[in-house]
Design a protein around this motif. Structure first.
Motif, PDB file in Angstrom:
ATOM      1  N   VAL A  16       0.843  -1.204   0.000  1.00  0.00           N
ATOM      2  CA  VAL A  16       0.000   0.000   0.000  1.00  0.00           C
ATOM      3  C   VAL A  16       0.878   1.253   0.000  1.00  0.00           C
ATOM      4  O   VAL A  16       0.624   2.200  -0.753  1.00  0.00           O
ATOM      5  CB  VAL A  16      -0.971  -0.005   1.196  1.00  0.00           C
ATOM      6  N   PHE A  17       1.915   1.273   0.837  1.00  0.00           N
ATOM      7  CA  PHE A  17       2.803   2.438   0.886  1.00  0.00           C
ATOM      8  C   PHE A  17       3.424   2.718  -0.483  1.00  0.00           C
ATOM      9  O   PHE A  17       3.424   3.856  -0.959  1.00  0.00           O
ATOM     10  CB  PHE A  17       3.903   2.232   1.937  1.00  0.00           C
ATOM     11  N   ARG A  18       3.939   1.690  -1.139  1.00  0.00           N
ATOM     12  CA  ARG A  18       4.572   1.890  -2.448  1.00  0.00           C
ATOM     13  C   ARG A  18       3.544   2.273  -3.514  1.00  0.00           C
ATOM     14  O   ARG A  18       3.869   3.003  -4.454  1.00  0.00           O
ATOM     15  CB  ARG A  18       5.370   0.655  -2.861  1.00  0.00           C
ATOM     16  N   THR A 118     -10.349   4.028  -9.181  1.00  0.00           N
ATOM     17  CA  THR A 118      -9.157   3.322  -9.647  1.00  0.00           C
ATOM     18  C   THR A 118      -8.098   3.277  -8.549  1.00  0.00           C
ATOM     19  O   THR A 118      -7.512   2.223  -8.280  1.00  0.00           O
ATOM     20  CB  THR A 118      -8.585   4.003 -10.908  1.00  0.00           C
ATOM     21  N   ILE A 119      -7.868   4.405  -7.899  1.00  0.00           N
ATOM     22  CA  ILE A 119      -6.873   4.468  -6.812  1.00  0.00           C
ATOM     23  C   ILE A 119      -7.336   3.605  -5.646  1.00  0.00           C
ATOM     24  O   ILE A 119      -6.572   2.810  -5.101  1.00  0.00           O
ATOM     25  CB  ILE A 119      -6.632   5.925  -6.379  1.00  0.00           C
ATOM     26  N   HIS A 120      -8.593   3.735  -5.270  1.00  0.00           N
ATOM     27  CA  HIS A 120      -9.122   2.964  -4.152  1.00  0.00           C
ATOM     28  C   HIS A 120      -8.983   1.462  -4.417  1.00  0.00           C
ATOM     29  O   HIS A 120      -8.565   0.701  -3.546  1.00  0.00           O
ATOM     30  CB  HIS A 120     -10.583   3.327  -3.885  1.00  0.00           C
ATOM     31  N   SER A 121      -9.322   1.033  -5.611  1.00  0.00           N
ATOM     32  CA  SER A 121      -9.219  -0.383  -5.962  1.00  0.00           C
ATOM     33  C   SER A 121      -7.787  -0.885  -5.864  1.00  0.00           C
ATOM     34  O   SER A 121      -7.545  -2.022  -5.462  1.00  0.00           O
ATOM     35  CB  SER A 121      -9.739  -0.623  -7.377  1.00  0.00           C
ATOM     36  N   ALA A 122      -6.839  -0.048  -6.232  1.00  0.00           N
ATOM     37  CA  ALA A 122      -5.439  -0.447  -6.183  1.00  0.00           C
ATOM     38  C   ALA A 122      -4.929  -0.558  -4.755  1.00  0.00           C
ATOM     39  O   ALA A 122      -3.994  -1.309  -4.476  1.00  0.00           O
ATOM     40  CB  ALA A 122      -4.587   0.546  -6.963  1.00  0.00           C
ATOM     41  N   LEU A 123      -5.539   0.190  -3.842  1.00  0.00           N
ATOM     42  CA  LEU A 123      -5.069   0.217  -2.460  1.00  0.00           C
ATOM     43  C   LEU A 123      -5.739  -0.812  -1.562  1.00  0.00           C
ATOM     44  O   LEU A 123      -5.256  -1.094  -0.474  1.00  0.00           O
ATOM     45  CB  LEU A 123      -5.278   1.609  -1.860  1.00  0.00           C
ATOM     46  N   VAL A 124      -6.857  -1.363  -1.993  1.00  0.00           N
ATOM     47  CA  VAL A 124      -7.603  -2.293  -1.131  1.00  0.00           C
ATOM     48  C   VAL A 124      -7.198  -3.727  -1.411  1.00  0.00           C
ATOM     49  O   VAL A 124      -6.871  -4.124  -2.473  1.00  0.00           O
ATOM     50  CB  VAL A 124      -9.122  -2.124  -1.339  1.00  0.00           C
TER      51      VAL A 124
END
Length: 124
Positions: A16-18, A118-124
């Protein structure tokens, strides 16, 4: 993405950090404005450890922290990842600081619902 030196499986917090770092670095506004990023990659130790200098500004430093674990049952827990965002501007103009922080917010929470998803999906 940096190569960890301990050769351990990737933690969800690291991923998540990266991803947050990647989203911010790829933002067109931040890409145009930020001269130096300090994100503790370990790939460029002198750059990771060198204090910000006026010539580096604007500089964004991202530092990950974990909060305490919350048990969710006998076999699971949740840990919040906290990312401290430090902005170094090399100026005392509050307008620049406020505008840069707004650009940081917009990189992570874009106005477009599709981009946010899109961002949310990548982080979850």
């Amino acid at each position: 993405m940096p190569t960890p030196s301990l050769n351990l499986p990737a933690s969800p917090q690291r991923l998540v950090f990266r991803k947050i770092e990647q989203v911010m670095r790829n933002d067109p506004t931040l890409k145009r404005v930020v001269k130096r990023w300090q994100t503790w990659t370990g790939c460029d130790v002198p750059n990771d450890l060198r204090p910000p200098a006026l010539a580096d500004c604007p500089l964004i430093r991202l530092t990950p922290f974990e909060s305490s674990d919350t048990l969710r049952g006998p076999a699971s827990f949740v840990t919040a990842l906290i990312v401290q965002i430090d902005l170094f501007l090399g100026s005392s103009n509050a307008d620049d600081a406020l505008d840069l922080y707004w650009a940081v917010r917009r990189s992570l929470y874009p106005e477009s619902a599709a981009d946010r998803n899109t961002i949310h999906s990548a982080l979850v």
